[in-house]
Design an enzyme around this catalytic site. Sequence first.
Site, PDB file in Angstrom:
ATOM      1  N   ALA A 157      -0.161  36.571  44.046  1.00  0.00           N
ATOM      2  CA  ALA A 157      -0.050  37.137  42.702  1.00  0.00           C
ATOM      3  C   ALA A 157      -0.385  38.618  42.754  1.00  0.00           C
ATOM      4  CB  ALA A 157      -0.986  36.419  41.732  1.00  0.00           C
ATOM      5  N   ASP A 158       0.220  39.373  41.850  1.00  0.00           N
ATOM      6  CA  ASP A 158      -0.089  40.795  41.739  1.00  0.00           C
ATOM      7  C   ASP A 158       0.161  41.242  40.304  1.00  0.00           C
ATOM      8  OD1 ASP A 158      -0.704  43.055  43.910  1.00  0.00           O
ATOM      9  OD2 ASP A 158       0.365  43.927  42.210  1.00  0.00           O
ATOM     10  N   THR A 159      -0.704  42.124  39.824  1.00  0.00           N
ATOM     11  CA  THR A 159      -0.620  42.616  38.453  1.00  0.00           C
ATOM     12  C   THR A 159      -0.384  44.115  38.456  1.00  0.00           C
ATOM     13  OG1 THR A 159      -2.124  40.884  37.703  1.00  0.00           O
ATOM     14  CG2 THR A 159      -1.868  42.792  36.254  1.00  0.00           C
TER      15      THR A 159
END
Length: 186
Positions: A67-69
Site C-alpha cells: 500500500a502507498d498513500t
Amino acid sequence: MEILLASASPRRRELLARILPRFGIFPARGEERADLSLPPGEIAKALARAKAAEISALRPDALVLGADTVVYHAGRLLGKPHDAEEAKRTLRALSGQAHEVYTGYCLRGAGRELCGAVCSRVFFRVLSEEYIGKYVAGGSPLDKAGSYGIQDEDGPVARYEGSFTNIVGLPVEKVREAFAAFGVIK
C-alpha cells in the site's frame, strides 16, 4: 497461506488488524519511484504494486499486501516531509484548502494480483503560524504524506469526504473486498 504486509507503518498495521486476526510484517525496502506523469491514483497504485512485487519476489508462497498513500494538491504530489521546515511549508499550503488523498493497494500471491486505488477529499481549517509550529514540534507530521494525520487529536482537518481509513493509509473497505476475492475472508 502466510499473509504479509509490505509496510512498516503502524497505522496500516492497525487498520489491517481490523480485517485479519494474523499477518506478518515484511516492509518493502526499495526506493519509491513511479511515473509522475500518471494521474495521482495511478501513482499510488504503482507504488503499492512495486512494494507487493518486491516482497513477493522474496516470499513467493505468501500473499502480500502493498500500500502507498499520496496527497495531491494544486497539481502537485505532497509526500512525507524531509524535515520540520518542509512540513511547515506543506501545512501552510494546505491551510484553508481542499486536497485529495489517494491510497493505492495491491494484493499479490498464488499467481494473482488485485490492485486498486481509493480517493478521499480532505478540507483543512485555516491554520495559524502558532498552530503550525506547535503541530510540527509535536512530531506527528514528519512521517506522514501531506505532513498531517487525520487521526491526530486537534489536527488540521475540518472535514473530509470519502473513506476515513483511506486517509489514514489503508482503505479498509476495498482491502477487505480484495482479501475476499482471494478467498481469505468471507
